[in-house]
Write a protein that holds these residues in place. Structure first.
Motif, PDB file in Angstrom:
ATOM      1  N   SER A   7       0.709  -0.840  -0.092  1.00 20.07           N
ATOM      2  CA  SER A   7       0.091  -0.224  -0.137  1.00 20.07           C
ATOM      3  C   SER A   7       0.896   1.305   0.044  1.00 20.07           C
ATOM      4  CB  SER A   7      -1.074   0.038   1.107  1.00 20.07           C
ATOM      5  OG  SER A   7      -0.272  -0.008   2.307  1.00 20.07           O
ATOM      6  N   GLY A   8       1.935   1.270   0.772  1.00 19.69           N
ATOM      7  CA  GLY A   8       3.080   2.323   0.706  1.00 19.69           C
ATOM      8  C   GLY A   8       3.195   2.650  -0.606  1.00 19.69           C
ATOM      9  N   ILE A   9       3.664   1.585  -1.275  1.00 22.13           N
ATOM     10  CA  ILE A   9       4.323   1.751  -2.992  1.00 22.13           C
ATOM     11  C   ILE A   9       3.077   2.310  -3.943  1.00 22.13           C
ATOM     12  CG2 ILE A   9       4.998   0.541  -4.955  1.00 22.13           C
ATOM     13  CD1 ILE A   9       6.704  -1.385  -3.086  1.00 22.13           C
ATOM     14  N   LEU A  10       1.971   1.845  -3.719  1.00 21.09           N
ATOM     15  CA  LEU A  10       0.740   2.409  -4.296  1.00 21.09           C
ATOM     16  C   LEU A  10       0.447   3.734  -4.157  1.00 21.09           C
ATOM     17  CD1 LEU A  10      -1.440   1.685  -6.249  1.00 21.09           C
ATOM     18  CD2 LEU A  10      -2.999   0.905  -4.407  1.00 21.09           C
ATOM     19  N   LEU A  11       0.493   4.244  -2.929  1.00 17.66           N
ATOM     20  CA  LEU A  11       0.551   5.727  -2.261  1.00 17.66           C
ATOM     21  C   LEU A  11       1.585   6.323  -2.883  1.00 17.66           C
ATOM     22  CD1 LEU A  11      -1.038   5.375   1.248  1.00 17.66           C
ATOM     23  CD2 LEU A  11      -2.293   5.998  -1.024  1.00 17.66           C
ATOM     24  N   ALA A  12       2.703   6.250  -3.013  1.00 14.47           N
ATOM     25  CA  ALA A  12       3.841   6.717  -3.580  1.00 14.47           C
ATOM     26  C   ALA A  12       3.603   7.185  -5.118  1.00 14.47           C
ATOM     27  CB  ALA A  12       5.264   6.172  -3.229  1.00 14.47           C
ATOM     28  N   ALA A  13       3.377   5.847  -5.510  1.00 15.09           N
ATOM     29  CA  ALA A  13       2.976   6.066  -7.070  1.00 15.09           C
ATOM     30  C   ALA A  13       1.967   7.041  -7.521  1.00 15.09           C
ATOM     31  CB  ALA A  13       2.729   4.711  -7.678  1.00 15.09           C
ATOM     32  N   LEU A  14       0.919   7.046  -6.732  1.00 14.57           N
ATOM     33  CA  LEU A  14      -0.412   8.089  -6.945  1.00 14.57           C
ATOM     34  C   LEU A  14       0.056   9.393  -6.601  1.00 14.57           C
ATOM     35  CD1 LEU A  14      -3.326   5.655  -5.944  1.00 14.57           C
ATOM     36  CD2 LEU A  14      -2.513   6.458  -8.275  1.00 14.57           C
ATOM     37  N   ALA A  15       1.123   9.732  -5.428  1.00 14.50           N
ATOM     38  CA  ALA A  15       1.297  10.827  -4.957  1.00 14.50           C
ATOM     39  C   ALA A  15       2.230  11.702  -5.884  1.00 14.50           C
ATOM     40  CB  ALA A  15       1.981  10.605  -3.659  1.00 14.50           C
ATOM     41  N   VAL A  16       2.991  10.928  -6.647  1.00 13.21           N
ATOM     42  CA  VAL A  16       3.932  11.504  -7.730  1.00 13.21           C
ATOM     43  C   VAL A  16       3.125  12.541  -8.485  1.00 13.21           C
ATOM     44  CG1 VAL A  16       5.630  10.994  -9.634  1.00 13.21           C
ATOM     45  CG2 VAL A  16       5.903   9.648  -7.428  1.00 13.21           C
ATOM     46  N   ASN A  17       2.133  11.891  -9.452  1.00 13.98           N
ATOM     47  CA  ASN A  17       1.430  12.584 -10.383  1.00 13.98           C
ATOM     48  C   ASN A  17      -0.099  11.912 -10.500  1.00 13.98           C
ATOM     49  OD1 ASN A  17       0.842  14.531 -12.371  1.00 13.98           O
ATOM     50  ND2 ASN A  17       2.273  13.781 -13.795  1.00 13.98           N
ATOM     51  N   PRO A  18      -0.899  12.572  -9.633  1.00 11.25           N
ATOM     52  CA  PRO A  18      -2.153  11.863  -9.795  1.00 11.25           C
ATOM     53  C   PRO A  18      -3.067  11.874 -10.808  1.00 11.25           C
ATOM     54  CG  PRO A  18      -2.207  13.588  -8.065  1.00 11.25           C
ATOM     55  CD  PRO A  18      -0.844  13.390  -8.385  1.00 11.25           C
ATOM     56  N   LEU A  19      -2.760  13.083 -11.427  1.00  8.15           N
ATOM     57  CA  LEU A  19      -3.986  13.382 -12.542  1.00  8.15           C
ATOM     58  C   LEU A  19      -2.986  13.615 -13.934  1.00  8.15           C
ATOM     59  CD1 LEU A  19      -5.623  16.290 -10.891  1.00  8.15           C
ATOM     60  CD2 LEU A  19      -6.455  13.937 -11.094  1.00  8.15           C
ATOM     61  N   SER A  20      -2.039  12.636 -14.229  1.00 10.88           N
ATOM     62  CA  SER A  20      -1.541  12.563 -15.384  1.00 10.88           C
ATOM     63  C   SER A  20      -2.421  12.161 -16.506  1.00 10.88           C
ATOM     64  CB  SER A  20      -0.009  11.952 -15.139  1.00 10.88           C
ATOM     65  OG  SER A  20      -0.448  10.620 -14.922  1.00 10.88           O
ATOM     66  N   ALA A  21      -3.265  11.230 -16.089  1.00 11.20           N
ATOM     67  CA  ALA A  21      -3.906  10.836 -17.193  1.00 11.20           C
ATOM     68  C   ALA A  21      -5.040  11.646 -17.486  1.00 11.20           C
ATOM     69  CB  ALA A  21      -4.502   9.295 -16.918  1.00 11.20           C
ATOM     70  N   VAL A  22      -5.461  12.599 -16.661  1.00  9.37           N
ATOM     71  CA  VAL A  22      -6.667  13.462 -17.215  1.00  9.37           C
ATOM     72  C   VAL A  22      -6.260  14.811 -18.181  1.00  9.37           C
ATOM     73  CG1 VAL A  22      -8.229  14.839 -16.170  1.00  9.37           C
ATOM     74  CG2 VAL A  22      -7.642  13.032 -15.049  1.00  9.37           C
ATOM     75  N   PRO A  23      -6.769  14.739 -19.350  1.00  8.65           N
ATOM     76  CA  PRO A  23      -6.204  16.003 -20.045  1.00  8.65           C
ATOM     77  C   PRO A  23      -6.706  17.275 -19.637  1.00  8.65           C
ATOM     78  CG  PRO A  23      -8.140  14.704 -20.831  1.00  8.65           C
ATOM     79  CD  PRO A  23      -7.730  14.200 -19.660  1.00  8.65           C
ATOM     80  N   ASP A  24      -5.809  18.417 -20.107  1.00 10.04           N
ATOM     81  CA  ASP A  24      -6.012  19.662 -19.387  1.00 10.04           C
ATOM     82  C   ASP A  24      -7.313  20.198 -20.206  1.00 10.04           C
ATOM     83  OD1 ASP A  24      -6.176  22.127 -18.601  1.00 10.04           O
ATOM     84  OD2 ASP A  24      -4.306  22.690 -19.618  1.00 10.04           O
ATOM     85  N   ALA A  25      -8.566  20.570 -19.641  1.00  6.98           N
ATOM     86  CA  ALA A  25      -9.705  20.953 -20.474  1.00  6.98           C
ATOM     87  C   ALA A  25      -9.432  22.352 -21.297  1.00  6.98           C
ATOM     88  CB  ALA A  25     -10.802  21.120 -19.394  1.00  6.98           C
ATOM     89  N   GLN A  26      -8.488  23.177 -20.715  1.00  6.32           N
ATOM     90  CA  GLN A  26      -8.571  24.484 -21.547  1.00  6.32           C
ATOM     91  C   GLN A  26      -7.364  24.360 -22.754  1.00  6.32           C
ATOM     92  OE1 GLN A  26      -7.903  27.362 -18.345  1.00  6.32           O
ATOM     93  NE2 GLN A  26      -9.713  26.949 -17.288  1.00  6.32           N
ATOM     94  N   ALA A  27      -6.735  23.358 -22.917  1.00  9.51           N
ATOM     95  CA  ALA A  27      -5.862  23.262 -23.785  1.00  9.51           C
ATOM     96  C   ALA A  27      -6.412  23.080 -25.144  1.00  9.51           C
ATOM     97  CB  ALA A  27      -4.804  21.915 -23.653  1.00  9.51           C
TER      98      ALA A  27
END
Length: 86
Positions: A13-33
């Motif tokens: 769970s620590g590894i999972l949290l660390a992976a999500l904490a690095v960049n949690p929204l990297s898969a969400v595209p920027d709506a204003q781009a």
């Protein structure tokens, strides 16, 4: 035994949290781009490398070769070159 399972679960769970904490929204595209699309025009010429191959012949008991540019339709080498006796 139970302590080992608990330790493995905490590490996982620590590894999972660390992976999500690095960049949690990297898969969400920027709506204003703005979306930019580059389309090639039909009139534009795409540059390609010349197609050059060897042409062989037998002349006066020698196998000779010469390079031919298939793309532009001319001889690359000014003379036939001896390769080996026939």
């Amino acid at each position: 035994m139970a302590l080992l399972k608990l330790k493995k679960g905490l590490v996982a769970s620590g590894i999972l949290l660390a992976a999500l904490a690095v960049n949690p929204l990297s898969a969400v595209p920027d709506a204003q781009a703005p979306a930019t699309v580059c389309a090639a025009q039909a009139e534009e010429a795409a540059p390609y490398a010349d197609v050059i191959y060897f042409v062989y012949r037998t002349y006066n008991g020698w196998v000779q070769r010469r390079r031919w540019n298939e793309t532009r339709g001319y001889w690359v080498d000014p003379y036939w070159m001896n390769v080996k006796p026939a």
